[in-house]
Design an enzyme around this catalytic site. Structure first.
Site, PDB file in Angstrom:
ATOM      1  N   HIS A  77     -34.254   7.115   4.043  1.00  8.10           N
ATOM      2  CA  HIS A  77     -34.293   5.973   4.959  1.00  8.10           C
ATOM      3  C   HIS A  77     -33.429   6.222   6.207  1.00  8.10           C
ATOM      4  O   HIS A  77     -32.459   6.993   6.168  1.00  8.10           O
ATOM      5  CB  HIS A  77     -33.839   4.701   4.240  1.00  8.10           C
ATOM      6  CG  HIS A  77     -34.852   4.203   3.250  1.00  8.10           C
ATOM      7  ND1 HIS A  77     -34.821   2.942   2.694  1.00  8.10           N
ATOM      8  CD2 HIS A  77     -35.953   4.821   2.723  1.00  8.10           C
ATOM      9  CE1 HIS A  77     -35.850   2.798   1.874  1.00  8.10           C
ATOM     10  NE2 HIS A  77     -36.554   3.927   1.871  1.00  8.10           N
ATOM     11  N   GLU A  79     -31.244   4.425   7.760  1.00  7.34           N
ATOM     12  CA  GLU A  79     -29.823   4.056   7.675  1.00  7.34           C
ATOM     13  C   GLU A  79     -29.038   5.152   6.953  1.00  7.34           C
ATOM     14  O   GLU A  79     -27.943   5.527   7.370  1.00  7.34           O
ATOM     15  CB  GLU A  79     -29.655   2.742   6.908  1.00  7.34           C
ATOM     16  CG  GLU A  79     -30.417   1.557   7.463  1.00  7.34           C
ATOM     17  CD  GLU A  79     -31.822   1.401   6.862  1.00  7.34           C
ATOM     18  OE1 GLU A  79     -32.539   2.401   6.723  1.00  7.34           O
ATOM     19  OE2 GLU A  79     -32.190   0.262   6.550  1.00  7.34           O
ATOM     20  N   CYS A 103     -32.622  -1.864   2.932  1.00  3.39           N
ATOM     21  CA  CYS A 103     -32.957  -2.054   1.524  1.00  3.39           C
ATOM     22  C   CYS A 103     -31.668  -2.002   0.690  1.00  3.39           C
ATOM     23  O   CYS A 103     -30.589  -1.670   1.208  1.00  3.39           O
ATOM     24  CB  CYS A 103     -33.945  -0.981   1.059  1.00  3.39           C
ATOM     25  SG  CYS A 103     -33.172   0.625   0.805  1.00  3.39           S
ATOM     26  N   CYS A 106     -29.827   1.486   0.676  1.00  3.04           N
ATOM     27  CA  CYS A 106     -29.079   1.733   1.912  1.00  3.04           C
ATOM     28  C   CYS A 106     -27.892   0.788   2.008  1.00  3.04           C
ATOM     29  O   CYS A 106     -26.835   1.165   2.534  1.00  3.04           O
ATOM     30  CB  CYS A 106     -29.986   1.587   3.131  1.00  3.04           C
ATOM     31  SG  CYS A 106     -31.192   2.915   3.251  1.00  3.04           S
TER      32      CYS A 106
HETATM   33  N1  LIG Z   1     -34.585  -0.488   5.860  1.00  2.00           N
HETATM   34  C1  LIG Z   1     -35.519   0.472   5.683  1.00  2.00           C
HETATM   35  C2  LIG Z   1     -36.675   0.205   4.975  1.00  2.00           C
HETATM   36  C3  LIG Z   1     -37.615   1.189   4.852  1.00  2.00           C
HETATM   37  N2  LIG Z   1     -37.400   2.401   5.399  1.00  2.00           N
HETATM   38  C4  LIG Z   1     -38.459   3.398   5.357  1.00  2.00           C
HETATM   39  C5  LIG Z   1     -38.942   3.931   4.075  1.00  2.00           C
HETATM   40  C6  LIG Z   1     -40.396   4.231   4.351  1.00  2.00           C
HETATM   41  O1  LIG Z   1     -40.533   5.444   5.073  1.00  2.00           O
HETATM   42  C7  LIG Z   1     -40.789   3.099   5.248  1.00  2.00           C
HETATM   43  C8  LIG Z   1     -41.296   1.889   4.500  1.00  2.00           C
HETATM   44  O2  LIG Z   1     -42.634   2.105   4.205  1.00  2.00           O
HETATM   45  P1  LIG Z   1     -43.672   0.904   3.948  1.00  2.00           P
HETATM   46  O3  LIG Z   1     -43.445   0.444   2.547  1.00  2.00           O
HETATM   47  O4  LIG Z   1     -43.385  -0.182   4.951  1.00  2.00           O
HETATM   48  O5  LIG Z   1     -45.012   1.543   4.154  1.00  2.00           O
HETATM   49  O6  LIG Z   1     -39.601   2.763   5.942  1.00  2.00           O
HETATM   50  C9  LIG Z   1     -36.242   2.657   6.097  1.00  2.00           C
HETATM   51  O7  LIG Z   1     -36.052   3.762   6.623  1.00  2.00           O
HETATM   52  N3  LIG Z   1     -35.305   1.688   6.204  1.00  2.00           N
HETATM   53 ZN   LIG Z   2     -33.110   1.902   2.624  1.00  4.27          ZN
END
Ligand SMILES: Nc1ccn([C@H]2C[C@H](O)[C@@H](COP(=O)(O)O)O2)c(=O)n1
Ligand SMILES: [Zn+2]
Length: 159
Positions: A77, A79, A103, A106
């Site tokens: 992710h 973060e 999330c 993170c």
């Molecule tokens: N706070 C976040 C939440 C999600 N991510 C990333 C992880 C995945 O690459 C994407 C989420 O995929 P989705 O379920 O929306 O198709 O975003 C993050 O980096 N930071």
């Molecule tokens: Zn995360």
């Protein structure tokens, strides 16, 4: 005469988070993060992507199907990447500008790193358990979270 339409700190740092997100190979959600210290200096940036050494072309980017054939167990992710990407110094007392609310995984790393403030651009998974768990941990640990205040200036991200 001094300009008066210069970028605010929030616009500047969120702008950098939005720009960082554009490096992501994830076709569904691109996330960018920018960590800033109390002197308004950028300490680190990151975006969501596969771990170093895991070729983007060989990794799955699917959202559905068998867990091991999706991106979820592999993608790092934004973060976490920003926390790990810093080249020097502590993150104690820093602020995190991020384009999507963190999330729970993170959130743990954010808390343990000493980051004390989160400014988020979007919270599209607000109803998820991951987000609820993050909010609970941030509340308990006194990490403040505030939504980015959208200004008249054009700052867009396709989510
Ligand atoms: N706070 C976040 C939440 C999600 N991510 C990333 C992880 C995945 O690459 C994407 C989420 O995929 P989705 O379920 O929306 O198709 O975003 C993050 O980096 N930071
Ligand atoms: Zn995360």
């Amino acid at each position: 005469m001094k300009r008066d339409d210069y970028l605010s700190w929030d616009e500047y740092f969120m702008g950098i988070a939005l720009l960082s997100a554009q490096r992501s190979k994830d076709s569904n959600t691109q996330v960018g993060a920018c960590i800033v210290n109390q002197e308004h200096k950028i300490v680190s940036v990151g975006y969501n992507g596969m771990p170093t050494g895991c070729n983007d072309d060989d990794m799955p980017w699917e959202r559905e199907g068998d867990f091991l054939n999706t991106k979820y167990p592999f993608v790092c992710h934004a973060e976490l990447n920003a926390i790990l990407n810093r080249s020097a110094g502590s993150l104690q007392g820093c602020s995190l500008y991020v384009t999507l609310f963190p999330c729970n995984e993170c959130a743990k790393a954010i808390i343990q790193s000493g980051i004390r403030e989160i400014i988020y651009y979007d919270n599209k998974y607000a109803d998820s358990d991951a987000t609820k768990a993050s909010q609970r941990m941030f509340l308990l640990t006194g990490v403040t979270c505030r939504p980015y205040h959208h200004t008249e200036r054009q700052m867009t991200l396709v989510l």
